[in-house]
Design a protein around this motif. Structure first.
Motif, PDB file in Angstrom:
ATOM      1  N   ALA A 108       3.834 -28.323   9.366  1.00  0.00           N
ATOM      2  CA  ALA A 108       3.485 -27.373   8.337  1.00  0.00           C
ATOM      3  C   ALA A 108       3.710 -27.946   6.965  1.00  0.00           C
ATOM      4  N   THR A 109       4.152 -29.069   6.631  1.00  0.00           N
ATOM      5  CA  THR A 109       4.581 -29.561   5.336  1.00  0.00           C
ATOM      6  C   THR A 109       3.080 -30.086   4.648  1.00  0.00           C
ATOM      7  N   GLN A 110       3.103 -30.323   3.395  1.00  0.00           N
ATOM      8  CA  GLN A 110       1.713 -30.821   2.705  1.00  0.00           C
ATOM      9  C   GLN A 110       1.596 -32.046   2.674  1.00  0.00           C
ATOM     10  N   GLY A 111       2.709 -32.980   2.809  1.00  0.00           N
ATOM     11  CA  GLY A 111       2.687 -34.348   2.721  1.00  0.00           C
ATOM     12  C   GLY A 111       3.019 -34.992   1.500  1.00  0.00           C
ATOM     13  N   VAL A 112       2.477 -36.181   1.325  1.00  0.00           N
ATOM     14  CA  VAL A 112       2.858 -36.790  -0.132  1.00  0.00           C
ATOM     15  C   VAL A 112       1.230 -37.395  -0.542  1.00  0.00           C
ATOM     16  N   LYS A 113       1.581 -37.857  -1.918  1.00  0.00           N
ATOM     17  CA  LYS A 113       0.398 -38.244  -2.457  1.00  0.00           C
ATOM     18  C   LYS A 113       0.019 -39.709  -1.941  1.00  0.00           C
ATOM     19  N   LEU A 114      -1.359 -39.938  -1.524  1.00  0.00           N
ATOM     20  CA  LEU A 114      -1.705 -41.228  -1.173  1.00  0.00           C
ATOM     21  C   LEU A 114      -2.541 -41.910  -2.101  1.00  0.00           C
ATOM     22  N   ILE A 115      -3.209 -41.277  -2.780  1.00  0.00           N
ATOM     23  CA  ILE A 115      -4.057 -41.870  -3.729  1.00  0.00           C
ATOM     24  C   ILE A 115      -4.336 -40.985  -5.137  1.00  0.00           C
ATOM     25  N   ARG A 116      -4.260 -41.707  -6.169  1.00  0.00           N
ATOM     26  CA  ARG A 116      -4.508 -41.047  -7.662  1.00  0.00           C
ATOM     27  C   ARG A 116      -5.888 -40.716  -8.031  1.00  0.00           C
ATOM     28  N   LEU A 117      -6.227 -39.529  -7.741  1.00  0.00           N
ATOM     29  CA  LEU A 117      -7.802 -39.180  -8.134  1.00  0.00           C
ATOM     30  C   LEU A 117      -8.174 -38.757  -9.697  1.00  0.00           C
ATOM     31  N   ASP A 118      -9.218 -39.295  -9.994  1.00  0.00           N
ATOM     32  CA  ASP A 118      -9.656 -38.863 -11.234  1.00  0.00           C
ATOM     33  C   ASP A 118     -10.236 -37.448 -11.310  1.00  0.00           C
ATOM     34  N   GLU A 119     -10.143 -36.849 -12.409  1.00  0.00           N
ATOM     35  CA  GLU A 119     -10.407 -35.391 -12.428  1.00  0.00           C
ATOM     36  C   GLU A 119     -11.773 -35.164 -11.951  1.00  0.00           C
ATOM     37  N   ASN A 120     -12.244 -34.168 -11.179  1.00  0.00           N
ATOM     38  CA  ASN A 120     -13.446 -33.822 -10.536  1.00  0.00           C
ATOM     39  C   ASN A 120     -13.604 -34.807  -9.243  1.00  0.00           C
ATOM     40  N   ASP A 121     -12.767 -35.717  -8.962  1.00  0.00           N
ATOM     41  CA  ASP A 121     -13.093 -36.767  -7.938  1.00  0.00           C
ATOM     42  C   ASP A 121     -12.444 -36.109  -6.357  1.00  0.00           C
ATOM     43  N   GLU A 122     -12.925 -36.536  -5.439  1.00  0.00           N
ATOM     44  CA  GLU A 122     -12.233 -36.047  -4.138  1.00  0.00           C
ATOM     45  C   GLU A 122     -12.337 -36.996  -2.952  1.00  0.00           C
ATOM     46  N   ILE A 123     -11.487 -36.816  -2.003  1.00  0.00           N
ATOM     47  CA  ILE A 123     -11.938 -37.920  -0.955  1.00  0.00           C
ATOM     48  C   ILE A 123     -13.077 -37.495  -0.189  1.00  0.00           C
ATOM     49  N   ALA A 124     -13.660 -38.768   0.432  1.00  0.00           N
ATOM     50  CA  ALA A 124     -14.909 -38.476   1.181  1.00  0.00           C
ATOM     51  C   ALA A 124     -14.852 -38.958   2.276  1.00  0.00           C
ATOM     52  N   ALA A 125     -13.916 -39.818   2.755  1.00  0.00           N
ATOM     53  CA  ALA A 125     -13.795 -40.207   4.129  1.00  0.00           C
ATOM     54  C   ALA A 125     -12.382 -41.434   4.142  1.00  0.00           C
ATOM     55  N   ILE A 126     -11.935 -41.107   5.303  1.00  0.00           N
ATOM     56  CA  ILE A 126     -10.571 -41.935   5.787  1.00  0.00           C
ATOM     57  C   ILE A 126     -11.206 -42.861   7.264  1.00  0.00           C
ATOM     58  N   SER A 127     -10.464 -44.040   7.066  1.00  0.00           N
ATOM     59  CA  SER A 127     -10.478 -44.890   8.362  1.00  0.00           C
ATOM     60  C   SER A 127      -9.437 -45.644   8.417  1.00  0.00           C
ATOM     61  N   LYS A 128      -9.294 -46.176   9.532  1.00  0.00           N
ATOM     62  CA  LYS A 128      -8.017 -47.008  10.020  1.00  0.00           C
ATOM     63  C   LYS A 128      -8.425 -48.545  10.234  1.00  0.00           C
ATOM     64  N   ILE A 129      -7.978 -49.449   9.952  1.00  0.00           N
ATOM     65  CA  ILE A 129      -8.216 -50.849  10.496  1.00  0.00           C
ATOM     66  C   ILE A 129      -6.781 -51.641  10.677  1.00  0.00           C
ATOM     67  N   GLU A 130      -7.090 -52.545  11.397  1.00  0.00           N
ATOM     68  CA  GLU A 130      -5.738 -53.556  11.716  1.00  0.00           C
ATOM     69  C   GLU A 130      -5.208 -54.096  10.373  1.00  0.00           C
ATOM     70  N   GLU A 131      -3.572 -53.940  10.353  1.00  0.00           N
ATOM     71  CA  GLU A 131      -2.888 -54.484   9.221  1.00  0.00           C
ATOM     72  C   GLU A 131      -3.000 -56.150   9.037  1.00  0.00           C
ATOM     73  N   ASP A 132      -3.376 -56.586   8.059  1.00  0.00           N
ATOM     74  CA  ASP A 132      -3.402 -58.083   7.834  1.00  0.00           C
ATOM     75  C   ASP A 132      -1.758 -58.661   7.887  1.00  0.00           C
ATOM     76  N   GLU A 133      -1.535 -60.017   8.231  1.00  0.00           N
ATOM     77  CA  GLU A 133      -0.363 -60.523   8.177  1.00  0.00           C
ATOM     78  C   GLU A 133       0.289 -60.525   6.663  1.00  0.00           C
TER      79      GLU A 133
END
Length: 886
Positions: A802-827
């Motif tokens: 039930a928490t709201q979480g932490v901020k992941l990305i700083r967005l410009d005004e009127n911008d919104e997140i469109a998609a998220i995806s995961k990929i393998e982490e690099d060395e």
């Protein structure tokens, strides 16, 4: 006609013999046909030349018309060939000379021309009195060692001169440049190949004389035409290699470009072999006038000698480029087929030969040339050593030799006296001694004679060793072939395209992970995954795709170039596309309209993508399922086997009811746990077994209850219940996110209301995505503005449902997140990480216009607020647990 007729006596000295005209015609026709076959139309399997080509090159060589000397008039070469070796029309000889100087006719030119030798548009060459020629360096390698008794010679047409029966070529000319000709009762059509590949095939045969044709095809892959193009399908090529007879389908190379006005153009940059560019352009125009092809506004041939082939086809605004290209392939010579008919002369007889037989014929011929050359060099070395031995004998008895010669009245007497002097000299040595110049008697010259004799004896030993060892001769042939490859080898010009039922093209493509991006307006591209640099949580990100103002990246997916992607559209259709077929583009490019790659309707769009490693693995296909969900909470499970037969126009994956859309598709093994999340912040967890498998045309069953008309499903994940490391990552539209252990979501029946998964507020915005992660991946977030950030999921802390979480990305005004995806982490790379942090700090200052201290202070305040929200939201979570599943 009667066969047994008495001869008619006309006189004592004359007699007329009556013969059967049928038998006479047969005999005469066979003689004529064999003359045409052997002496005109078919090439020799050893050097790959017809008599006219061989005579032209030999005459130029005899005239000293070499690559390092001045050009000579073509008319002089034609006259030399016609007067001495080839008593036919000058037009046929000049045509042969011209063709050997045209880079669009010969894969590797034999003649270096100066002047107008025509062009690919069908313009004829200038008259022979205007053009000039000389040998190419490659042709000189075909004439090397001619003077060393390497080949047999025969008399010319009037027995006044001799000409070679074959050239001692070091180049596998017949395979490299091919040949075509029509004889009597038979014909040949041998296609050109790449020199590097053919040489490697010859070396592979030398290394393993039992090599199969299939193994040779790993080196000699397919014909390689001088005008490039694309071989469409390899089955006919394979049959040609195996049997000597086959069929090659060749397409021109073309691509689509977008004009500044937004209209598309088809640019043809290579036409099939022997296709006239002007005639192709006229044919396209005729098809447009006849309305056979609609959608073309204008076509123009803009080809020139400097830039090569360029035919520009302007399309109308509503035309689909992929459809137009397929029509061009069907109705014009932009797609042409060539018959393979490998007929050549071997031991004076015509024979249809496969790939291995052609290579064997050439290597056997090279072996014969090396033996004859070595024997010639040995003979000459022995003759010279014999004379030098006589010199050394004379030098050992110098005073006696001088006295004997001075006392002899004539040279003949002196020669006889030298022979009979008892020093072991023969007539040849005695004659050489008498012809010896006095300067050779000086001390320095005497040392040179002894040194030359020692070198010759070493050479003789090496030549004898070479003649005595077949393996040494094969090694010498390999060395000479490698020299040819290094000097004249080049890359393939003709691309190879395999059909679906043929050898996999994946074997020729490097396997690597790529990022697939699809924009809201349907532009797709693939980009190497390492182009997306890793950044710390809270960074501003980097531009991931250039889009129009109204466009944004909607899907971001990671796959291997060897895999197949299944595209599911919002209307419930499924399409297939190989990853390597997706156009390659850098991180900042827009990509290609997906309608040009798949037959996707204009009013439909891709909503989900599934990566399949190999449809040929039946065990894998039969044990997996495709799980689909819609925005209205419908879920459906279908066996993967139902999707294992790709179709160009796609298939129905789910029957979508009015007002609903397909949202997500997942690949499962039948034993997963399904989680579906709503925009309002609720999520449900239930076993996959609760959803029974149905066919592709079914509607599906309820997965989660959607109460509000404005609410909808935003995502679905399938979690392996045996993997305790997985956590659920949720992200809101204003950049907030968190990870929550799966066990915090209790298992219920499908169709329930679910429980709270994130505390949705005005600050966080609605829920936009849900992922199952284990902390070892990277999270890629794409905004509607095109900004993309890649950050480690391990840096996102775990929190309650039930928490709201932490901020992941700083967005410009009127911008919104469109998609998220995961990929393998690099060395991890400390140097790169430091550089990225520095770049991120610079981005923060430059892009926001605020001081760095103010940014850091704001981030700290947000983190403190997040912790306070966590304590408050944990208390609210207890109330959410009272919501029961239906």
């Amino acid at each position: 006609m009667e066969e047994n007729i008495e001869p008619l006596q006309t006189s004592d000295n004359d007699r007329i013999i009556q013969v059967n005209i049928e038998e006479q015609m047969k005999t005469a026709y066979i003689d004529y046909s064999m003359s045409v076959i052997v002496g005109r139309a078919l090439p020799d399997a050893r050097d790959g030349f017809k008599p006219v080509h061989r005579r032209v090159l030999y005459a130029m060589n005899e005239l000293g018309n070499h690559s390092n000397r001045a050009y000579k008039k073509s008319a002089r070469i034609v006259g030399e060939v016609m007067g001495k070796y080839h008593p036919h029309g000058d037009a046929s000889i000049y045509d042969t000379l011209v063709r050997m100087a045209q880079d669009w006719t010969m894969r590797y030119m034999m003649v270096d021309g100066q002047g107008n030798f025509g062009n690919q548009d069908g313009d004829p060459p200038a008259a022979m009195r205007y053009t000039e020629v000389r040998l190419q360096r490659l042709a000189e390698m075909m004439l090397e060692d001619m003077e060393k008794d390497t080949v047999d010679f025969q008399f010319n047409f009037d027995d006044s001169l001799k000409e070679p029966t074959v050239l001692p070529t070091r180049v596998p000319q017949l395979l490299v440049n091919g040949s075509s000709g029509i004889a009597v009762g038979m014909a040949t059509n041998m296609l050109p190949h790449n020199l590097t590949e053919v040489v490697e095939g010859c070396i592979a045969y030398i290394d393993n004389r039992e090599i199969t044709i299939e193994e040779l095809m790993k080196f000699v892959k397919a014909p390689d035409f001088p005008t490039g193009g694309q071989i469409y399908g390899m089955e006919g090529v394979k049959q040609g290699f195996l049997t000597g007879r086959g069929r090659v389908v060749l397409r021109g190379k073309c691509h689509v470009e977008t004009k500044p006005s937004g209209r598309e153009q088809i640019i043809i940059t290579a036409t099939p072999y022997q296709v006239n560019r002007d005639m192709l352009t006229d044919k396209i125009g005729q098809l447009v006038n006849d309305k056979t092809i609609e959608g073309i506004a204008h076509v123009n041939n803009e080809s020139n000698k400097r830039e090569g082939t360029r035919i520009v086809i302007d399309l109308k605004r509503d035309a689909v480029a992929n459809v137009i290209m397929n029509q061009l392939f069907k109705f014009t010579e932009l797609q042409t087929s060539y018959g393979i008919n490998n007929v050549a002369l071997t031991k004076g007889r015509p024979k249809t030969m496969n790939l291995k037989e052609l290579i064997v014929e050439f290597i056997d011929f090279r072996m014969d040339v090396v033996v004859r050359r070595t024997q010639y060099e040995l003979r000459k070395a022995q003759e010279r050593a014999h004379i030098l031995q006589g010199y050394l004998i004379a030098l050992d008895h110098l005073d006696e030799v001088i006295s004997l010669i001075r006392s002899s009245p004539t040279p003949d007497v002196a020669r006889e006296n030298l022979i009979s002097a008892g020093w072991g000299l023969d007539e040849i040595q005695a004659k050489a001694i008498l012809e010896l110049r006095l300067q050779r008697l000086t001390g320095m010259e005497r040392d040179k004679i002894r040194e030359e004799f020692d070198e010759l004896m070493n050479l003789i030993n090496r030549l004898k060793e070479l003649l005595g060892s077949e393996e040494l001769r094969y090694e010498l042939i390999k060395t000479e072939l490698n020299e040819v490859k290094e000097k004249f080898g080049d890359e393939r010009r003709t691309e190879i395209s395999y059909l679906a039922d043929e050898m996999r093209i994946e074997d020729l493509i490097e396997e690597q992970d790529v990022v697939i991006t699809i924009s809201h307006l349907g532009y797709i591209k693939r980009t190497p995954a390492d182009e997306y640099r890793q950044q710390k949580r809270g960074g501003r990100g980097a531009v991931g795709s250039k889009t129009r103002n109204e466009d944004f990246v909607e899907h971001l997916f990671v796959a291997s170039t060897h895999h197949t992607l299944m595209f599911f559209t919002e209307k419930g259709r499924c399409y297939w596309l190989k990853v390597y077929e997706i156009p390659d583009g850098d991180k900042n490019s827009k990509g290609r309209a997906i309608q040009n790659l798949m037959q996707l309707p204009q009013d439909d769009k891709v909503r989900a993508i599934i990566d399949i490693k190999n449809f040929a693995d039946k065990e894998y296909v039969n044990s997996h399922y495709i799980l689909l969900c819609t925005k209205k909470g419908i879920i459906k499970k279908t066996a993967l086997e139902d999707f294992s037969r790709p179709r160009a126009n796609g298939v129905n994956a789910i029957n979508i009811i009015e007002g609903d859309q397909l949202l997500e598709a997942r690949l499962t093994d039948g034993g997963c746990e399904v989680m579906m999340a709503l925009k309002s912040g609720r999520a449900i967890r239930f076993p996959e077994a609760k959803v029974r498998p149905t066919g592709r045309g079914a509607i599906g069953v309820g997965g989660i209850e959607v109460d509000d008309q404005k609410d909808e499903v935003v995502g679905m994940v399938c979690v392996n219940k045996e993997d305790a490391t997985r956590t659920i990552l949720v992200v809101s539209e204003k950049g907030f996110g968190k990870r929550t252990p799966v066990d915090e979501y209790r298992i219920t029946n499908r169709g329930g209301k679910g429980v709270k998964t994130i505390n949705v507020t005005d600050k966080t915005g609605v829920l936009v995505g849900i992922l199952d992660v284990n902390g070892k991946e990277d999270l890629v977030i794409t905004c509607k503005s095109g900004i993309t950030i890649r950050t480690s999921i391990a840096e996102i802390r775990e929190a309650g449902r039930a928490t709201q979480g932490v901020k992941l990305i700083r967005l410009d005004e009127n911008d919104e997140i469109a998609a998220i995806s995961k990929i393998e982490e690099d060395e991890p790379d400390e140097t790169v990480t430091a550089e990225v942090i520095e770049t991120t700090i610079q981005d923060l200052v430059e892009n926001t216009g605020r001081e760095l201290d103010a940014d850091i202070q704001e981030l700290d305040e947000e983190a403190e607020a997040d912790e306070a929200d966590t304590d408050e939201d944990d208390a609210e979570a207890a109330e959410d647990d009272t919501i029961e599943s239906v």
